[in-house]
Scaffold this motif. Structure first.
Motif, PDB file in Angstrom:
ATOM      1  N   ALA A  63       0.822  -1.218   0.000  1.00  0.00           N
ATOM      2  CA  ALA A  63       0.000   0.000   0.000  1.00  0.00           C
ATOM      3  C   ALA A  63       0.855   1.267   0.000  1.00  0.00           C
ATOM      4  O   ALA A  63       0.561   2.233  -0.708  1.00  0.00           O
ATOM      5  N   GLU A  64       1.900   1.252   0.786  1.00  0.00           N
ATOM      6  CA  GLU A  64       2.695   2.469   0.919  1.00  0.00           C
ATOM      7  C   GLU A  64       3.426   2.783  -0.378  1.00  0.00           C
ATOM      8  O   GLU A  64       3.361   3.912  -0.877  1.00  0.00           O
ATOM      9  N   ALA A  65       4.092   1.762  -0.939  1.00  0.00           N
ATOM     10  CA  ALA A  65       4.846   1.975  -2.178  1.00  0.00           C
ATOM     11  C   ALA A  65       3.916   2.401  -3.317  1.00  0.00           C
ATOM     12  O   ALA A  65       4.280   3.234  -4.145  1.00  0.00           O
ATOM     13  N   ARG A  66       2.723   1.822  -3.332  1.00  0.00           N
ATOM     14  CA  ARG A  66       1.796   2.129  -4.435  1.00  0.00           C
ATOM     15  C   ARG A  66       0.861   3.302  -4.111  1.00  0.00           C
ATOM     16  O   ARG A  66      -0.009   3.630  -4.895  1.00  0.00           O
ATOM     17  N   ARG A  67       1.024   3.845  -2.945  1.00  0.00           N
ATOM     18  CA  ARG A  67       0.205   4.980  -2.494  1.00  0.00           C
ATOM     19  C   ARG A  67      -1.285   4.691  -2.617  1.00  0.00           C
ATOM     20  O   ARG A  67      -2.050   5.450  -3.218  1.00  0.00           O
ATOM     21  N   GLN A  68      -1.680   3.580  -2.045  1.00  0.00           N
ATOM     22  CA  GLN A  68      -3.078   3.170  -2.107  1.00  0.00           C
ATOM     23  C   GLN A  68      -3.668   3.073  -0.711  1.00  0.00           C
ATOM     24  O   GLN A  68      -2.947   2.831   0.258  1.00  0.00           O
ATOM     25  N   ASN A  69      -4.980   3.266  -0.629  1.00  0.00           N
ATOM     26  CA  ASN A  69      -5.658   3.126   0.654  1.00  0.00           C
ATOM     27  C   ASN A  69      -7.120   2.743   0.421  1.00  0.00           C
ATOM     28  O   ASN A  69      -7.581   2.676  -0.719  1.00  0.00           O
ATOM     29  N   PHE A  70      -7.828   2.494   1.530  1.00  0.00           N
ATOM     30  CA  PHE A  70      -9.215   2.037   1.411  1.00  0.00           C
ATOM     31  C   PHE A  70     -10.162   3.130   0.929  1.00  0.00           C
ATOM     32  O   PHE A  70     -11.314   2.854   0.603  1.00  0.00           O
ATOM     33  N   GLY A  71      -9.686   4.369   0.867  1.00  0.00           N
ATOM     34  CA  GLY A  71     -10.498   5.419   0.260  1.00  0.00           C
ATOM     35  C   GLY A  71     -10.740   5.169  -1.215  1.00  0.00           C
ATOM     36  O   GLY A  71     -11.680   5.713  -1.806  1.00  0.00           O
ATOM     37  N   GLN A  72      -9.894   4.326  -1.815  1.00  0.00           N
ATOM     38  CA  GLN A  72     -10.021   4.021  -3.252  1.00  0.00           C
ATOM     39  C   GLN A  72     -10.696   2.666  -3.484  1.00  0.00           C
ATOM     40  O   GLN A  72     -10.767   2.205  -4.614  1.00  0.00           O
ATOM     41  N   VAL A  73     -11.168   2.070  -2.414  1.00  0.00           N
ATOM     42  CA  VAL A  73     -11.803   0.745  -2.517  1.00  0.00           C
ATOM     43  C   VAL A  73     -13.318   0.919  -2.404  1.00  0.00           C
ATOM     44  O   VAL A  73     -13.799   1.695  -1.581  1.00  0.00           O
ATOM     45  N   ARG A  74     -14.049   0.195  -3.250  1.00  0.00           N
ATOM     46  CA  ARG A  74     -15.508   0.284  -3.231  1.00  0.00           C
ATOM     47  C   ARG A  74     -16.119  -1.095  -3.072  1.00  0.00           C
ATOM     48  O   ARG A  74     -15.485  -2.099  -3.346  1.00  0.00           O
ATOM     49  N   ASN A  75     -17.389  -1.102  -2.686  1.00  0.00           N
ATOM     50  CA  ASN A  75     -18.190  -2.337  -2.665  1.00  0.00           C
ATOM     51  C   ASN A  75     -17.532  -3.447  -1.853  1.00  0.00           C
ATOM     52  O   ASN A  75     -17.568  -4.610  -2.248  1.00  0.00           O
ATOM     53  N   SER A  76     -16.934  -3.106  -0.732  1.00  0.00           N
ATOM     54  CA  SER A  76     -16.315  -4.184   0.038  1.00  0.00           C
ATOM     55  C   SER A  76     -17.350  -4.838   0.951  1.00  0.00           C
ATOM     56  O   SER A  76     -18.225  -4.175   1.513  1.00  0.00           O
ATOM     57  N   PHE A  77     -17.248  -6.145   1.043  1.00  0.00           N
ATOM     58  CA  PHE A  77     -18.195  -6.899   1.862  1.00  0.00           C
ATOM     59  C   PHE A  77     -17.527  -8.159   2.389  1.00  0.00           C
ATOM     60  O   PHE A  77     -16.492  -8.601   1.881  1.00  0.00           O
ATOM     61  N   ILE A  78     -18.145  -8.718   3.399  1.00  0.00           N
ATOM     62  CA  ILE A  78     -17.802 -10.052   3.870  1.00  0.00           C
ATOM     63  C   ILE A  78     -19.119 -10.801   3.995  1.00  0.00           C
ATOM     64  O   ILE A  78     -20.129 -10.244   4.424  1.00  0.00           O
ATOM     65  N   ARG A  79     -19.128 -12.042   3.563  1.00  0.00           N
ATOM     66  CA  ARG A  79     -20.343 -12.837   3.692  1.00  0.00           C
ATOM     67  C   ARG A  79     -19.948 -14.228   4.151  1.00  0.00           C
ATOM     68  O   ARG A  79     -18.790 -14.652   4.000  1.00  0.00           O
ATOM     69  N   ILE A  80     -20.906 -14.926   4.703  1.00  0.00           N
ATOM     70  CA  ILE A  80     -20.672 -16.303   5.140  1.00  0.00           C
ATOM     71  C   ILE A  80     -21.790 -17.171   4.607  1.00  0.00           C
ATOM     72  O   ILE A  80     -22.965 -16.784   4.683  1.00  0.00           O
TER      73      ILE A  80
END
Ligand SMILES: [Ca+2]
Ligand SMILES: [Ca+2]
Length: 184
Positions: free
Chosen positions: A110-127
């Motif tokens: 994440a640090e090297a690529r300058r990425q974070n969860f602000g750029q992540v969408r539609n995240s979910f967990i299901r069982i």
């Protein structure tokens, strides 16, 4: 039908074999480099520490020593709907000293690529029930994350010999090493 949970809610898991499905969508054009999210689980005892070092199950250690937890493999892009990575659990094999399974998702480099969860969408967990495919529960993370590079999606814990899921949804700026420092 699956029960949709909100952050902080808990729900019983009444299936001896179940699968944890995790999904996300990313926009690599916003950062210019590939975007790889990774699901990992920390299998903990009553003391909230890893039962043993190899009870940290992730893309480089796909099975817990008791055979109860299986990570089905690393997805490198997150492309498409549905589960991007999965972890299977077989409670009939789980070691007696296990009392909690903590499920986190981190951003690779994440640090090297300058990425974070602000750029992540539609995240979910299901069982869902592994044997029947029937949905048990789902938690869509609606939080507006910004600088976080790691998020605990949920935890599964044993109470009075029953297993329950809690929708956690807590992020932090850090990576797998930070969780290892906490749980090892
Ligand atoms: Ca991945
Ligand atoms: Ca996806």
């Amino acid at each position: 039908m699956a029960i949709n949970l909100q952050k902080g809610q808990r729900e019983a898991i009444n299936a001896p074999r179940f699968t944890i499905g995790l999904g996300w969508d990313t926009n690599s054009s916003s950062t210019g480099s590939a975007f790889d999210l990774d699901a990992s689980v920390f299998v903990l005892g009553d003391n909230k520490r890893l039962v043993a070092d190899d009870y940290f199950v992730f893309y480089n250690n796909l099975h817990s020593p008791d055979g109860a937890i299986e990570h089905t493999g690393d997805n490198l892009t997150g492309d498409g709907d549905g589960d991007d990575e999965q972890v299977k659990v077989d409670l009939s094999k789980i070691a007696a000293q296990v009392s909690e399974i903590c499920i986190v998702v981190t951003i690779h480099e994440a640090e090297a690529r300058r990425q974070n969860f602000g750029q992540v969408r539609n995240s979910f967990i299901r069982i869902f029930d592994t044997a029947t495919g029937a949905d048990i529960l789902k938690y869509e993370l609606e939080e507006d994350f910004s600088i976080e590079t790691a998020v605990e999606f949920g935890r599964i814990y044993k109470k009075d010999n029953n297993w329950k899921f809690e929708a956690v949804g807590v992020g932090m700026k850090g990576g797998l090493q930070d969780y290892l420092n906490k749980y090892q």
